[in-house]
Every structure is written in structure tokens, then in C-alpha cells.
Design an enzyme around this catalytic site. Structure first.
Site, PDB file in Angstrom:
ATOM      1  N   LEU A  99       6.637 -19.518 -34.863  1.00  0.00           N
ATOM      2  CA  LEU A  99       5.924 -20.109 -35.990  1.00  0.00           C
ATOM      3  C   LEU A  99       6.385 -21.550 -36.182  1.00  0.00           C
ATOM      4  O   LEU A  99       7.583 -21.817 -36.276  1.00  0.00           O
ATOM      5  CB  LEU A  99       6.203 -19.303 -37.261  1.00  0.00           C
ATOM      6  N   HIS A 100       5.436 -22.480 -36.192  1.00  0.00           N
ATOM      7  CA  HIS A 100       5.776 -23.883 -36.424  1.00  0.00           C
ATOM      8  C   HIS A 100       4.656 -24.569 -37.200  1.00  0.00           C
ATOM      9  O   HIS A 100       3.491 -24.458 -36.868  1.00  0.00           O
ATOM     10  CB  HIS A 100       6.084 -24.636 -35.122  1.00  0.00           C
ATOM     11  N   LEU A 101       5.085 -25.231 -38.257  1.00  0.00           N
ATOM     12  CA  LEU A 101       4.165 -25.991 -39.097  1.00  0.00           C
ATOM     13  C   LEU A 101       4.090 -27.408 -38.553  1.00  0.00           C
ATOM     14  O   LEU A 101       5.117 -28.086 -38.428  1.00  0.00           O
ATOM     15  CB  LEU A 101       4.667 -26.006 -40.546  1.00  0.00           C
TER      16      LEU A 101
END
Length: 176
Positions: free
Chosen positions: A121-123
């Protein structure tokens, strides 16, 4: 064929993101907070999250913010993860504040599998405008319609993702 297409569009039933699997052991982003820290240009960090510059930036400021707990993607999240996303949004704004990026020139969001390159998960925290039209096309903002928060798209803006999860739905490529 049809079940695979269906699951590709709306997502498969997900397993817990606390389970240690092969994807975590081989995840390049996990190295940002463990074994390969020197491979990352870290711009911000606390006990739960780490942020680093994207190696192929799409804009003048393009930062990746990741949790220090391995979570495969936005599709793994549920309603119980809304507070984590709110915290990520808050951190993203704080980082862009340090670069004096006006609120109107900010974009934050997630690519939705299978349209992401790293299964952690990466914003994406970005300043606008994008370097080129090609980069702009990688991060489309598609408004929802009817009762949907998001239209058909491989990218979900952070606010869209939060609202979708608040309703108890999953973030998928299909309208949700």
C-alpha cells in the site's frame, strides 16, 4: 474466464493484512523501513509510516507514503482502516506544506491492482502540474455517479477511498 474477469474488476475476497506471506518477504517497499533504507530518499518518518521520494517522479514533488505494516494494496482495506487513511492524508498534506505546495495544486491517491507496480500500500503524494501528459494519464480522477463515489478508474483519490470504505465497500477498478 468470467469469474477471473469479475474478480479483476471488483476484487477477490481478501485475507488479513497482518499475515506474513511471501509478498512481504520480497517487498521492495518494506526495505524502506527495514533492510534497505539507504536505497530510499526518505523525507518523513514516524513509528507507523515512512515517506520517500518516488524514483520516477510524475511531478516536481512526488512522494510515496507507506505504512510500516505490510498491506498489499488499497483493495485489502475495509471500513476498519478508514482512520489509517485519514492519518495518511494528514501526513500527505503536512509533507506538501513543507514544500509550500498550495492546496489547489495537490493530488493524493492510490493505484488499484492490477494497475500498480509494487504490492505494498502506497499513497502517491503529488504537486501539480504533472511533468507530461503521459504522467497525468497515470493518475486519473474519475468522479462517481449515482450512488458511487468513484467511476471506472485504476486510480482512487484519497477522499474517494475514505468515503468508499466508510460505506463498508471495497475500493476497486469498477465504480464503487
Amino acid at each position: 474466464m468470467f469469474p477471473k474477469l469479475f474478480h479483476w474488476i471488483v476484487g477477490k475476497p481478501q485475507t488479513s493484512h497482518n499475515q506474513l506471506g511471501n509478498s512481504q518477504r520480497s517487498c521492495i517497499f518494506c526495505g524502506a523501513y527495514s533492510t534497505n533504507r539507504s536505497d530510499f530518499d526518505i523525507v518523513w518518518e514516524d513509528q507507523e509510516f515512512v515517506a520517500f521520494r518516488d524514483i520516477r517522479p510524475s511531478a516536481q514533488y512526488h512522494i510515496q507514503l507507506i505504512p510500516k505494516t505490510h498491506i498489499e494494496s488499497i483493495r485489502k482495506l475495509s471500513q476498519k482502516d478508514v482512520d489509517m487513511l485519514r492519518r495518511m492524508e494528514e501526513i500527505g498534506h503536512s509533507i506538501l506544506d513543507t514544500f509550500d505546495v498550495p492546496v489547489s495544486k495537490r493530488k493524493m491517491g492510490f493505484h488499484i491492482p492490477p494497475f500498480n507496480s509494487v504490492l505494498h500500500l502506497h499513497l502517491h503524494i503529488q504537486s501539480l502540474p504533472y511533468i507530461s501528459l503521459v504522467y497525468r494519464l497515470k493518475y486519473p480522477f474519475v468522479r462517481g455517479f449515482g450512488g458511487y463515489e468513484k467511476g471506472f478508474s485504476w486510480f482512487a483519490e484519497i477522499g474517494q477511498a475514505i468515503r468508499i470504505l466508510e460505506k463498508g465497500h471495497r475500493v476497486t477498478v469498477a465504480p464503487c
